[in-house]
Design a protein around this motif. Structure first.
Motif, short mmCIF file in Angstrom:
data_model
loop_
_atom_site.label_atom_id
_atom_site.label_comp_id
_atom_site.label_asym_id
_atom_site.label_seq_id
_atom_site.Cartn_x
_atom_site.Cartn_y
_atom_site.Cartn_z
N TYR A 72 0.76 3.66 -13.75
CA TYR A 72 1.33 2.17 -13.58
C TYR A 72 2.08 1.89 -12.16
O TYR A 72 2.70 2.98 -11.66
N VAL A 73 1.78 0.85 -11.75
CA VAL A 73 2.81 0.67 -10.26
C VAL A 73 3.58 -0.76 -10.78
O VAL A 73 2.97 -1.77 -11.20
N ARG A 74 4.75 -0.39 -10.88
CA ARG A 74 5.91 -1.57 -11.26
C ARG A 74 5.31 -2.05 -12.62
O ARG A 74 5.24 -3.28 -12.77
N ASP A 75 4.97 -1.33 -13.61
CA ASP A 75 4.62 -1.71 -14.85
C ASP A 75 3.25 -2.61 -15.08
O ASP A 75 2.73 -2.73 -16.11
N ARG A 76 2.73 -2.55 -13.86
CA ARG A 76 1.31 -3.03 -14.19
C ARG A 76 0.29 -1.92 -14.04
O ARG A 76 0.31 -0.90 -13.05
N GLN A 77 -0.68 -1.98 -14.97
CA GLN A 77 -1.59 -0.87 -15.22
C GLN A 77 -2.61 -0.81 -13.91
O GLN A 77 -3.32 -1.85 -13.42
N LEU A 78 -2.74 0.62 -13.25
CA LEU A 78 -3.71 0.78 -12.28
C LEU A 78 -5.02 0.63 -12.69
O LEU A 78 -5.35 1.51 -13.66
N PRO A 79 -5.97 -0.30 -12.38
CA PRO A 79 -7.50 0.15 -12.66
C PRO A 79 -7.74 1.44 -12.27
O PRO A 79 -7.89 1.58 -10.84
N MET A 80 -8.49 2.25 -13.09
CA MET A 80 -8.58 3.75 -12.43
C MET A 80 -9.88 3.80 -11.64
O MET A 80 -10.73 3.12 -11.82
N GLY A 81 -9.75 4.50 -10.62
CA GLY A 81 -10.95 4.87 -9.96
C GLY A 81 -11.40 3.68 -8.74
O GLY A 81 -12.59 3.48 -8.56
N ASN A 82 -10.27 2.80 -8.70
CA ASN A 82 -10.47 1.61 -7.86
C ASN A 82 -9.59 1.84 -6.69
O ASN A 82 -8.40 1.33 -6.80
N LEU A 83 -10.24 2.29 -5.60
CA LEU A 83 -9.09 2.20 -4.30
C LEU A 83 -8.73 0.96 -3.96
O LEU A 83 -7.90 1.02 -3.39
N LYS A 84 -9.48 -0.05 -3.91
CA LYS A 84 -9.20 -1.12 -3.45
C LYS A 84 -8.11 -1.94 -3.95
O LYS A 84 -7.04 -2.51 -3.73
N ALA A 85 -8.28 -1.70 -5.66
CA ALA A 85 -7.21 -2.65 -6.51
C ALA A 85 -5.90 -1.71 -6.23
O ALA A 85 -4.77 -2.30 -6.19
N SER A 86 -5.82 -0.31 -6.08
CA SER A 86 -4.53 0.20 -5.77
C SER A 86 -3.98 -0.02 -4.54
O SER A 86 -2.93 -0.15 -4.53
N ASN A 87 -4.82 -0.22 -3.60
CA ASN A 87 -4.44 -0.44 -2.10
C ASN A 87 -3.65 -2.07 -2.52
O ASN A 87 -2.68 -2.23 -1.95
N ARG A 88 -4.48 -2.88 -3.19
CA ARG A 88 -3.59 -4.19 -3.26
C ARG A 88 -2.25 -4.22 -4.04
O ARG A 88 -1.23 -5.01 -3.58
N LEU A 89 -2.20 -3.20 -5.10
CA LEU A 89 -1.13 -3.10 -5.64
C LEU A 89 0.23 -2.21 -4.70
O LEU A 89 1.29 -2.19 -5.39
N GLY A 90 -0.30 -1.79 -3.63
CA GLY A 90 0.74 -1.41 -2.77
C GLY A 90 0.82 0.14 -2.36
O GLY A 90 1.69 0.68 -2.06
N ILE A 91 -0.31 0.84 -2.85
CA ILE A 91 -0.27 2.23 -2.91
C ILE A 91 -0.87 2.55 -1.67
O ILE A 91 -2.21 2.35 -1.23
N ALA A 92 -0.47 3.26 -0.76
CA ALA A 92 -1.43 3.94 0.56
C ALA A 92 -1.40 5.30 0.52
O ALA A 92 -0.19 5.99 0.11
N ILE A 93 -2.44 5.93 0.93
CA ILE A 93 -2.47 7.40 1.01
C ILE A 93 -2.82 7.84 2.37
O ILE A 93 -3.75 7.29 2.96
N VAL A 94 -2.12 8.88 2.94
CA VAL A 94 -2.75 9.32 4.11
C VAL A 94 -3.22 10.91 4.03
O VAL A 94 -2.52 11.82 3.47
N PRO A 95 -4.91 11.11 3.90
CA PRO A 95 -5.27 12.31 3.51
C PRO A 95 -4.81 13.54 4.27
O PRO A 95 -4.43 13.32 5.40
N GLN A 96 -5.03 14.87 3.85
CA GLN A 96 -4.84 15.89 4.47
C GLN A 96 -5.49 16.04 5.82
O GLN A 96 -5.21 16.24 6.87
N GLU A 97 -6.94 15.68 5.60
CA GLU A 97 -7.82 15.75 6.91
C GLU A 97 -7.71 14.53 7.58
O GLU A 97 -7.86 13.37 6.96
N LEU A 98 -7.43 14.40 8.71
CA LEU A 98 -7.18 13.04 9.60
C LEU A 98 -8.34 12.34 9.37
O LEU A 98 -9.51 12.73 9.77
N ALA A 99 -8.33 11.03 9.00
CA ALA A 99 -9.32 10.14 9.04
C ALA A 99 -9.58 9.16 10.06
O ALA A 99 -10.26 8.25 10.11
#
Lengths: 521, 330
Positions: A72-99
C-alpha cells in the motif's frame, strides 16, 4: 515474525508491505514480510547477500509481482508488477547497478523518457538544461548539466540518479546498496542528499550491510534474514553487535582471528619504487608471515602499487625483488614463476573468468604444472584443485560448476584458492572482502592469517578500516601515489589509530605522532 | 564429480524422470532440432536417408568445416574473422598460379595455398593483437584486400588448364572418402581435443571469457590472439585448395560469402559472439545442420531463392530456440 508497530499511526504509512511472499524456482526468498515506512524517516534494510533485500525492493517498486501479499502507498493498493503505476504513486528506486547512460550528458540522462519538447516536437535542450541546473542545485550539486555523464565520478552519478528518481515528486525512495560502488569522500555528499530528502518528508529505505552507513544515515534498522524480518528497531536502541548477530544468525564472537607472529627473513622488497610520474619513491620490506596493510582513500594509489608489484603495470622507476630475485616489470607470467599471487580488486573484471568452470578458473595460473606437452593432465589437476578448494571451504556443486553461478564470497575463494596448488611466497590482496558477505568474510580472514602463518608475505590493500586495524602487522597509509605514513602493530591497536590513518590519508598531517612508548608492553 | 561442500550439505534437488528427460532435451536442443529436420527430409524424400546422400552432404560440408573450425577459435576469443571467404579465393588463386607456373608437383599448390592463408591470417592477427584494431574492422579490410589479391593474381580472370596433379587434393579417395572429407573428420577430432584437453584450448576460452583476468593469471594474450587468426587463415588456405582442386580451376570469386555460413555454423553451435562460450562439437553440429538443410531442400527440388529464405529462417529459429532453452537450463 511481524514487526512491532512503531506507533498506532494516526496517518497512514507512506509505504506498507503486508505479508509479502515470493520464491524463485521453488526456493522461497521472502517468507511473509511486513514492513511499513513513515514519512520523513530513513530506514536501513540490513541483511547478508541473498537475504532477500533486493527482491523486497523490487516488489515494493513494482518490478516484481510477489506470489502473495500486498503493498500500500498511503492506503492505496499498489497494482503489483507495474513499474509505471508505482512510479505514478510516488515510488522511486535507484538500483544497485547504475542505470545511467555514460555517453549521454547529465541533463539528457535526467530527462530521458520524458523529454521537454518544442512546439515542433523537437528537443527543447535549453529548457531542459535550465531546469536541470535548478534541480541539481537543490541537491547541492554544482555541475554543468551539459557535461557527459561518464566523465563524472561514480558517486556523483549516483546522486544524479537520485535526483532523476525523485524529480517527479517521489514520496518513497528506495536505494539498493547506494554506496557499494562509490568513493569514501563522495559518501558524505550522498548522506546529505538523503537527509535533505528526509526533511522534505520522503520515506527513504536503503539496503546495506555496512554498519557505518546505517549509523550515518538511518533512524531505524530492519534486518532481513532468510526471507524473514528478524529485527526492527530504532537505531539508537541497538548495538552493532546485535545487528551483526541478527544478520548472520549466530554469534560472531571473533570476526578477526589472532594474527600470528612473523619471521625475520625478507620475502618481498620494494626499492625506490615510483608508481606514477612525480610521486615520491616507495620502499618497504615484507617478511615471511607478515601482513602489510595498505590504507588510504580511493584513488590514493593502493591498487596501482599492487599492480606494479605484480607486473600488470610498469612503474616509472625502482625495483621489486622477491626472495632476492629482481622481477621484470610488466610481465605477470614472470611474477607467477617467482611465486607471487594476486587477488585483484575487481573480481568480475579482473579475477574470475565467468563463463569458465571452477576447475578451469583454478587451473589457469598453474597451467604449466597441470599439463604435459601442452595436454592437461586431468587427474593431477582434479586432485590438486580439489584439495585447494577444500582448504578454502568452497561451497559449490562440484568443480565443474560455472563460477558465475557461485556467490561473491565463493567466487573470491576460487580467485584466492587457485594459487594454492603451488608455492606462494608473496600474496597480494586488493580489497579481498569487497562484495563478500559477513559470514564468508570471517572465513576469508581466517584463510589470510593461515596463509601468513604458513610463511607467505602478504600485502593487503583495503578500504575497510577494521581490516587494516585488526588484520595487519603494519600498515602503510597512501596518499597521491606515495606513502604518507606508516603505523606499526602498537599504533594500529591504539584508540586513535583510525583517526591517525584518516589524517594521513587526507593530508591533514604529514608525519604521524607515535604513542609507541606509552603503549608498548 | 567430487563435491567440495565441506560443512554445509547442499539441498539435493528432487528430480523426477520427467524432469530428467525434459532437462536432457533442453540441454541438447540443437540435437533435437537436427533430428527433427532429418526426420522431415527422410519422410519427404526417399533419396535423403541413403549412404550415397550422406557422402554427398559430407563432401559439401568439408570446405566449410575447415573455415568454421578456424572461426570457432576466433569467436571463442570474442573476435570474428570476416575475411575467410576472400582468403579462400586468394589461396586458390595462389595455388593455381603455382601449379601452372612452377611445375607439375602437387606439393607446390599445397605450399602456395598454406602460405597465402597464413600470410592473410598473420596480418589479421598482427593488426588485431598488436595494433588493437577491432577484429570486425581488421578482417573486413582483409576481406576486401584478399579479394583484390585474388583478382590480381589471375589478372582478373580464372586460371584454367591446370596439370592433372592439381586434382589429387580433392579427388583422391581413401576407404571411400575423398581427401577433404577425411581432412574434415580429422580436423574436427583434433580441434575438439585441442580445445577441451590442452592448455592452448583453455587459454583461448580464458581470453575470450575475460581478457584482463586471463592476463593476470599469466596468459600472454597477444600471442594467443595472433595465433587464432593465423590458424583461421591457414585453414581458409586449405579450404581454398580443396575447393579449387575439385574443379581444377582457380576462380577469383571462389568462396564468396562462405564466411557467413561459417559464422552461422559456429553460432548455431551455441557459441557466444562475446567470446568464452562455444565448442568444436557445437560447430560441427551447426555445420551439419546447415549442410543437411541445403541438401534436403535440393532433393525436394525447392527453387534456389526459396532455399535461401528457408535457410535464413531456420538459422534464426534455431538460435532463438537455443537462447530460449539456455534460460531454462538448471
Amino acid at each position: 515474525m511481524p514487526p512491532t508497530d512503531v506507533d498506532a499511526a494516526s496517518q497512514p504509512a507512506m509505504l506498507a508491505c503486508e505479508n509479502i511472499k515470493m520464491s524463485f524456482g521453488g526456493i522461497p526468498v521472502l517468507k511473509g514480510v511486513d514492513l511499513s515506512l513513515e514519512p520523513g524517516t530513513v530506514t536501513a534494510l540490513a541483511g547478508e547477500n541473498g537475504a532477500g533485500k533486493s527482491t523486497l525492493m523490487k516488489i515494493a517498486s513494482g518490478q516484481y509481482r510477489p506470489d502473495a501479499g500486498t503493498v500500500y502507498v498511503r492506503d492505496r493498493q499498489l497494482p503489483m508488477g507495474n513499474l509505471k503505476a508505482s512510479n505514478r504513486l510516488g515510488i522511486a528506486i535507484v538500483p544497485q547497478e547504475l542505470a545511467s547512460i555514460p555517453e549521454l550528458t547529465v541533463y539528457e540522462n535526467l530527462y530521458i523518457g520524458r523529454e521537454t519538447r518544442t512546439p515542433l516536437g523537437t528537443l527543447n535542450r535549453r529548457a531542459m538544461i535550465g531546469e536541470a541546473t535548478v534541480k541539481l542545485r537543490e541537491f547541492g550539486v554544482d555541475i554543468d548539466p551539459a557535461v557527459q555523464m561518464g566523465s563524472l565520478p561514480v558517486g556523483m552519478r549516483q546522486i544524479i540518479e537520485i535526483v532523476k528518481a525523485t524529480s517527479r515528486g517521489a514520496r518513497v525512495l528506495l536505494l539498493d546498496e547506494p554506496t557499494s560502488a562509490i568513493a569514501e569522500r563522495e559518501v558524505a555528499h550522498l548522506y546529505d542528499v538523503v537527509r535533505n530528502l528526509r526533511d522534505q518528508g520522503v520515506a527513504v529505505l536503503f539496503t546495506t550491510h555496512k554498519m557505518e552507513e546505517m549509523r550515518a544515515m538511518a533512524d531505524r534498522v530492519v534486518v532481513l534474514r532468510d526471507g524473514q524480518l528478524i529485527t526492527d528497531s530504532a537505531l539508537a536502541d541497538i548495538t552493532d553487535d546485535d545487528i551483526v548477530t541478527a544478520m548472520i544468525g549466530r554469534e560472531l564472537e571473533n570476526l578477526f582471528p589472532e594474527i600470528p607472529r612473523h619471521k625475520d627473513d625478507v620475502v618481498l622488497e620494494a626499492t625506490d619504487l615510483v608508481i606514477a610520474p612525480e610521486a615520491e619513491p616507495i620502499s618497504f620490506r615484507v617478511r615471511r608471515g607478515e601482513i602489510l596493510g595498505l590504507a588510504g582513500l580511493v584513488g590514493a594509489g593502493r591498487t596501482e602499487l599492487i599492480e606494479c608489484i605484480y607486473g600488470i603495470r610498469t612503474p616509472v622507476s625502482g625495483t621489486i625483488t622477491v626472495s632476492g630475485n629482481v622481477l621484470k616489470p610488466g610481465q605477470p607470467q614472470a611474477s607467477i614463476e617467482r611465486h607471487i599471487a594476486i587477488v585483484p580488486e575487481d573480481r568480475k573484471g579482473a579475477g574470475a573468468i565467468m563463463p569458465l568452470s571452477v576447475i578451469d578458473n583454478a587451473t589457469l595460473p598453474r597451467l604449466d604444472i597441470f599439463s604435459k606437452f601442452g595436454v592437461i593432465t586431468r587427474r593431477k589437476r582434479q586432485a590438486a584443485i580439489g584439495e585447494a578448494m577444500r582448504s578454502m571451504r568452497l561451497k559449490s556443486d562440484g568443480l565443474g560448476q560455472a563460477i558465475e553461478n557461485l556467490s561473491g564470497g565463493n567466487q573470491q575463494k576460487v580467485v584466492l584458492g587457485r594459487w594454492l596448488t603451488a608455492t606462494v611466497d608473496a600474496l597480494l590482496l586488493d580489497e579481498p572482502t569487497r562484495g563478500v558477505d559477513v559470514g564468508a568474510r570471517s572465513e576469508i580472514y581466517r584463510i589470510i592469517t593461515e596463509l601468513a602463518e604458513e610463511g607467505m608475505a602478504v600485502v593487503m590493500a583495503s578500504s575497510d578500516m577494521p581490516e587494516i586495524l585488526s588484520l595487519t602487522h603494519r600498515a602503510l597509509v597512501m596518499r597521491e601515489f606515495s606513502v604518507a605514513g606508516e603505523l606499526n602493530r602498537e599504533q594500529l591497536t591504539s584508540p586513535d589509530a583510525q583517526d591517525t590513518i584518516f589524517r594521513l590519508a587526507s593530508g591533514l598531517e604529514t608525519s604521524h605522532p607515535t604513542h609507541t612508548e606509552e603503549l608498548a608492553p | 564429480m567430487t563435491t567440495t561442500t565441506a560443512d554445509v550439505v547442499s539441498a539435493q534437488k528432487t528430480r523426477t524422470w520427467k524432469s530428467i528427460v525434459g532437462n536432457f532435451l533442453i540441454r541438447n536442443i540443437m540435437v533435437v532440432v537436427m533430428l527433427l529436420i532429418v526426420a522431415f527430409f527422410a519422410y519427404r524424400s526417399a533419396r535423403f536417408a541413403t549412404p550415397d546422400n550422406l557422402v554427398t552432404i559430407l563432401v559439401a560440408a568439408a570446405p566449410f568445416a575447415l573455415i568454421a573450425l578456424g572461426q570457432t577459435l576466433v569467436i571463442l576469443t570474442g573476435g570474428i574473422d570476416l575475411s575467410v571467404g576472400s582468403v579462400i579465393a586468394a589461396s586458390a588463386m595462389a595455388a593455381a598460379w603455382s601449379a601452372k607456373n612452377l611445375g607439375d608437383n602437387p606439393l607446390y599448390p599445397l605450399l602456395a595455398a598454406l602460405l597465402a592463408g597464413l600470410a592473410a591470417g598473420a596480418i589479421n592477427g598482427f593488426v588485431v593483437s598488436r595494433l588493437n584494431v577491432p577484429p570486425f574492422i581488421a578482417t573486413l579490410g582483409m576481406l576486401t584486400l584478399a579479394s583484390g589479391v585474388a583478382y590480381v593474381i589471375g589478372n582478373g580472370a580464372p586460371i584454367n588448364g591446370l596439370p592433372a596433379s592439381y586434382g589429387v587434393w580433392a579427388n583422391t579417395e581413401f576407404l571411400g572418402f575423398t581427401v577433404p572429407v577425411i581432412l574434415m573428420i580429422v580436423a574436427i577430432i583434433v580441434f575438439a581435443f585441442v580445445m577441451r584437453r590442452t592448455s592452448y584450448g583453455l587459454r583461448v576460452y580464458a581470453i575470450g571469457g575475460n581478457r584482463l583476468a586471463a592476463e593476470i593469471a599469466g596468459v600472454r594474450s597477444k600471442r594467443l590472439l595472433f595465433s587464432v587468426y593465423a590458424i583461421s587463415g591457414i585453414l581458409a588456405g586449405l579450404s581454398g585448395l580443396m575447393l579449387s582442386s575439385r574443379v581444377s580451376t582457380g576462380a577469383p570469386n571462389l568462396g564468396q560469402g562462405y564466411e557467413l555460413d561459417a559464422i552461422a555454423a559456429v553460432v548455431i553451435g551455441g557459441a557466444s559472439l562475446m567470446g568464452g562460450r562455444g565448442s568444436v562439437w557445437g560447430t560441427a553440429l551447426g555445420l551439419l545442420l546447415i549442410q543437411t538443410i541445403n541438401n534436403g531442400l535440393d532433393l525436394l527440388l525447392v527453387p534456389a531463392y526459396w532455399q535461401d529464405v528457408i535457410k535464413g529462417v531456420i538459422i534464426v529459429a534455431a538460435v532463438a530456440a537455443d537462447v530460449w532453452a539456455s534460460k531454462r537450463r538448471t
